[in-house]
Design a protein around this motif. Structure first.
Motif, PDB file in Angstrom:
ATOM      1  N   ASP A 118      94.784  29.230  67.974  1.00 36.39           N
ATOM      2  CA  ASP A 118      93.800  30.098  67.331  1.00 36.39           C
ATOM      3  C   ASP A 118      93.292  29.491  66.028  1.00 36.39           C
ATOM      4  OD1 ASP A 118      94.013  31.934  69.394  1.00 36.39           O
ATOM      5  OD2 ASP A 118      95.627  33.036  68.430  1.00 36.39           O
ATOM      6  N   LYS A 119      94.172  28.801  65.303  1.00 35.05           N
ATOM      7  CA  LYS A 119      93.727  28.117  64.085  1.00 35.05           C
ATOM      8  C   LYS A 119      92.881  26.902  64.432  1.00 35.05           C
ATOM      9  CE  LYS A 119      97.417  29.665  60.996  1.00 35.05           C
ATOM     10  NZ  LYS A 119      98.591  29.280  60.171  1.00 35.05           N
ATOM     11  N   LEU A 120      93.249  26.214  65.502  1.00 40.25           N
ATOM     12  CA  LEU A 120      92.434  25.081  65.934  1.00 40.25           C
ATOM     13  C   LEU A 120      91.032  25.526  66.321  1.00 40.25           C
ATOM     14  CD1 LEU A 120      94.811  22.881  68.113  1.00 40.25           C
ATOM     15  CD2 LEU A 120      93.887  22.372  65.858  1.00 40.25           C
ATOM     16  N   ALA A 121      90.927  26.753  66.826  1.00 43.37           N
ATOM     17  CA  ALA A 121      89.615  27.260  67.211  1.00 43.37           C
ATOM     18  C   ALA A 121      88.689  27.333  66.005  1.00 43.37           C
ATOM     19  CB  ALA A 121      89.746  28.639  67.850  1.00 43.37           C
ATOM     20  N   HIS A 122      89.243  27.584  64.825  1.00 41.99           N
ATOM     21  CA  HIS A 122      88.431  27.587  63.606  1.00 41.99           C
ATOM     22  C   HIS A 122      88.098  26.150  63.189  1.00 41.99           C
ATOM     23  CE1 HIS A 122      88.752  31.872  62.970  1.00 41.99           C
ATOM     24  NE2 HIS A 122      90.070  31.809  63.030  1.00 41.99           N
ATOM     25  N   VAL A 123      89.053  25.240  63.397  1.00 37.64           N
ATOM     26  CA  VAL A 123      88.854  23.853  62.983  1.00 37.64           C
ATOM     27  C   VAL A 123      87.744  23.193  63.794  1.00 37.64           C
ATOM     28  CG1 VAL A 123      89.936  21.570  62.891  1.00 37.64           C
ATOM     29  CG2 VAL A 123      91.222  23.593  62.171  1.00 37.64           C
ATOM     30  N   VAL A 124      87.668  23.502  65.086  1.00 43.85           N
ATOM     31  CA  VAL A 124      86.732  22.761  65.932  1.00 43.85           C
ATOM     32  C   VAL A 124      85.276  23.072  65.636  1.00 43.85           C
ATOM     33  CG1 VAL A 124      88.374  22.506  67.826  1.00 43.85           C
ATOM     34  CG2 VAL A 124      86.823  24.458  67.819  1.00 43.85           C
ATOM     35  N   TYR A 125      84.986  24.203  64.943  1.00 41.38           N
ATOM     36  CA  TYR A 125      83.582  24.408  64.579  1.00 41.38           C
ATOM     37  C   TYR A 125      83.355  24.314  63.069  1.00 41.38           C
ATOM     38  CZ  TYR A 125      84.935  29.449  64.443  1.00 41.38           C
ATOM     39  OH  TYR A 125      85.546  30.661  64.222  1.00 41.38           O
ATOM     40  N   GLU A 126      84.085  23.385  62.460  1.00 40.08           N
ATOM     41  CA  GLU A 126      83.842  23.057  61.064  1.00 40.08           C
ATOM     42  C   GLU A 126      82.536  22.263  60.950  1.00 40.08           C
ATOM     43  OE1 GLU A 126      87.327  21.085  59.629  1.00 40.08           O
ATOM     44  OE2 GLU A 126      88.210  22.958  58.907  1.00 40.08           O
ATOM     45  N   PRO A 127      81.966  22.151  59.734  1.00 44.16           N
ATOM     46  CA  PRO A 127      80.699  21.447  59.551  1.00 44.16           C
ATOM     47  C   PRO A 127      80.693  20.060  60.180  1.00 44.16           C
ATOM     48  CG  PRO A 127      81.293  22.579  57.536  1.00 44.16           C
ATOM     49  CD  PRO A 127      82.461  22.741  58.474  1.00 44.16           C
ATOM     50  N   GLY A 128      79.641  19.771  60.914  1.00 48.52           N
ATOM     51  CA  GLY A 128      79.481  18.464  61.527  1.00 48.52           C
ATOM     52  C   GLY A 128      80.093  18.321  62.905  1.00 48.52           C
ATOM     53  N   SER A 129      80.826  19.330  63.365  1.00 50.22           N
ATOM     54  CA  SER A 129      81.490  19.220  64.663  1.00 50.22           C
ATOM     55  C   SER A 129      80.514  19.477  65.810  1.00 50.22           C
ATOM     56  CB  SER A 129      82.652  20.206  64.751  1.00 50.22           C
ATOM     57  OG  SER A 129      82.170  21.538  64.794  1.00 50.22           O
ATOM     58  N   ARG A 130      80.857  18.938  66.986  1.00 46.64           N
ATOM     59  CA  ARG A 130      80.029  19.161  68.164  1.00 46.64           C
ATOM     60  C   ARG A 130      80.020  20.636  68.554  1.00 46.64           C
ATOM     61  NH1 ARG A 130      81.818  16.037  73.406  1.00 46.64           N
ATOM     62  NH2 ARG A 130      81.726  14.335  71.879  1.00 46.64           N
ATOM     63  N   ALA A 131      81.180  21.293  68.407  1.00 39.70           N
ATOM     64  CA  ALA A 131      81.258  22.710  68.763  1.00 39.70           C
ATOM     65  C   ALA A 131      80.329  23.541  67.886  1.00 39.70           C
ATOM     66  CB  ALA A 131      82.700  23.198  68.624  1.00 39.70           C
ATOM     67  N   LEU A 132      80.243  23.192  66.602  1.00 40.80           N
ATOM     68  CA  LEU A 132      79.352  23.933  65.698  1.00 40.80           C
ATOM     69  C   LEU A 132      77.914  23.856  66.186  1.00 40.80           C
ATOM     70  CD1 LEU A 132      78.819  25.449  63.036  1.00 40.80           C
ATOM     71  CD2 LEU A 132      78.581  23.226  61.926  1.00 40.80           C
ATOM     72  N   GLU A 133      77.487  22.678  66.588  1.00 37.60           N
ATOM     73  CA  GLU A 133      76.123  22.520  67.095  1.00 37.60           C
ATOM     74  C   GLU A 133      75.891  23.389  68.325  1.00 37.60           C
ATOM     75  OE1 GLU A 133      75.662  18.386  67.821  1.00 37.60           O
ATOM     76  OE2 GLU A 133      75.808  17.805  65.706  1.00 37.60           O
ATOM     77  N   GLU A 134      76.890  23.431  69.213  1.00 37.58           N
ATOM     78  CA  GLU A 134      76.759  24.216  70.440  1.00 37.58           C
ATOM     79  C   GLU A 134      76.715  25.720  70.134  1.00 37.58           C
ATOM     80  OE1 GLU A 134      79.909  23.067  73.047  1.00 37.58           O
ATOM     81  OE2 GLU A 134      79.381  20.937  72.977  1.00 37.58           O
ATOM     82  N   ILE A 135      77.507  26.148  69.143  1.00 38.45           N
ATOM     83  CA  ILE A 135      77.532  27.570  68.771  1.00 38.45           C
ATOM     84  C   ILE A 135      76.209  27.993  68.155  1.00 38.45           C
ATOM     85  CG2 ILE A 135      78.608  29.276  67.246  1.00 38.45           C
ATOM     86  CD1 ILE A 135      81.233  27.671  67.598  1.00 38.45           C
ATOM     87  N   ILE A 136      75.662  27.151  67.285  1.00 31.55           N
ATOM     88  CA  ILE A 136      74.368  27.461  66.668  1.00 31.55           C
ATOM     89  C   ILE A 136      73.273  27.508  67.728  1.00 31.55           C
ATOM     90  CG2 ILE A 136      72.603  26.621  65.078  1.00 31.55           C
ATOM     91  CD1 ILE A 136      74.861  25.426  63.383  1.00 31.55           C
ATOM     92  N   SER A 137      73.344  26.587  68.675  1.00 35.21           N
ATOM     93  CA  SER A 137      72.358  26.573  69.753  1.00 35.21           C
ATOM     94  C   SER A 137      72.412  27.858  70.571  1.00 35.21           C
ATOM     95  CB  SER A 137      72.611  25.363  70.666  1.00 35.21           C
ATOM     96  OG  SER A 137      71.732  25.357  71.761  1.00 35.21           O
ATOM     97  N   GLU A 138      73.608  28.418  70.737  1.00 38.76           N
ATOM     98  CA  GLU A 138      73.779  29.626  71.538  1.00 38.76           C
ATOM     99  C   GLU A 138      73.451  30.886  70.756  1.00 38.76           C
ATOM    100  OE1 GLU A 138      74.239  32.148  74.460  1.00 38.76           O
ATOM    101  OE2 GLU A 138      74.592  30.006  74.835  1.00 38.76           O
ATOM    102  N   PHE A 139      73.898  30.976  69.505  1.00 35.70           N
ATOM    103  CA  PHE A 139      73.797  32.228  68.752  1.00 35.70           C
ATOM    104  C   PHE A 139      72.731  32.217  67.657  1.00 35.70           C
ATOM    105  CE2 PHE A 139      78.103  32.185  70.487  1.00 35.70           C
ATOM    106  CZ  PHE A 139      78.172  33.437  71.069  1.00 35.70           C
TER     107      PHE A 139
END
Length: 318
Positions: A118-139
């Motif tokens: 659950d803590k890693l889930a926060h880490v993976v969408y930190e600034p510059g991460s690929r997950a962050l880009e995907e989340i912004i694209s979705e939401f």
């Protein structure tokens, strides 16, 4: 740092024990029930143990997770050091005490490490991460922090996903693959660290903690999957005392998880068989859940029950 935020490993002999540091976080304890494949109308329950019948399909459905590392021999030739680690998944709802249970297994019962998904889930969408880009694209960009548009405002995102199950599902589909990558990286690190250490007395067990572990379909990764559960009234009291929530706020969060596997399966305060629902009983009988830890008592009771489960071979798939 990532390692500090999401992982814990066994303490040295001079390290302080968990009890002094976490006794105030949760009431913890455990009463375990015997579960079998006996028809529901004939089920009987024992107050101190949980067992499941061996499921011959386990070997077909679940692959044992083995990490193989390479090391240099004295002769300069490359040798193979096969070092098996058991991967134990632990899940449970808010206020169940699953984090306390995981920490006890590392600090007091000798398990190699705990990886907090659950803590890693926060880490993976930190600034510059690929997950962050995907989340912004979705939401959309409205979920970004007003003062820093390179990071997500978790309250804004939470307001969306906690009120819409479809949005929550989309977020999980984005985040979980990235989290699994991080988990596997850490498993490899812990395995290398333990090559020269004594892996008896639970030292070969790596714990993966995640609230929604049953919904990730990571069966191939796990050698066992435990659910830590507690009665809603107990979880509510913990949330009020330890997180400062009102009773209404606590109940809202608990009810929001009611339909999630491994979280909302605990039944209500008036449920038969100590609050364990038929859904959770079925998960055990189908070999998905390998142990249920009922955490409604003291911290000492919880530790005793965890120790019993760790040494019970039926608590693992193989």
């Amino acid at each position: 740092p990532l390692a500090t935020a999401a992982f814990s490993t066994r303490p040295s002999s001079s390290s302080s024990t968990l009890l002094g540091r976490t006794a105030s976080l949760f009431w913890a304890g455990s009463n375990e029930e015997v579960l079998s494949s006996t028809p529901k109308h004939r089920r009987q329950y024992h107050p101190n143990r949980i067992r499941r019948q061996h499921n011959p399909r386990d070997h077909q459905l679940h692959r044992h997770h083995q990490i193989t590392t390479m090391s240099e021999g004295n002769s300069g030739e490359r040798g193979t050091n096969r070092h098996k680690m058991k991967i134990l998944g632990v899940c449970g709802g808010i206020g169940s005490g699953k984090s306390t249970a995981c920490q006890l297994m590392v600090d007091s019962l000798g398990c190699a490490a705990c990886i907090d998904a659950d803590k890693l889930a926060h880490v993976v969408y930190e600034p510059g991460s690929r997950a962050l880009e995907e989340i912004i694209s979705e939401f959309g960009k409205d979920i970004l922090d007003d003062s820093n548009d390179s990071q997500i405002d978790r309250k804004k995102l939470g307001a969306i996903v906690f009120n819409d199950s479809k949005s929550m599902s989309k977020l999980e589909q984005i985040v979980w693959p990235h989290v699994r990558d991080k988990i596997e990286e850490r498993i490899e690190e812990v395995t290398r660290e333990n090559q020269l250490q004594d892996t008896s007395n639970n030292g070969n067990i790596i714990i993966v903690e995640a609230a929604l572990l049953l919904e990730t379909n990571w069966d191939d990764l796990l050698d066992g999957l435990w659910v830590v559960r507690s009665l809603p009234s107990v979880a509510t009291q913990r949330l009020r005392e330890n997180r400062g929530l009102t009773e209404e706020e606590a109940l809202i969060r608990i009810r929001a998880q009611e339909k999630r596997r491994g979280i909302g399966n605990s039944g209500g305060d008036d449920c038969d068989d100590g609050g364990i629902s038929d859904n959770l009983l079925n998960e055990v009988e189908n070999g998905v859940v390998t142990a249920v830890i009922t955490n409604d008592g003291t911290l000492e009771d919880l530790e005793k029950s965890l120790e019993k489960a760790l040494y019970d071979p039926t608590s693992f798939k193989r």
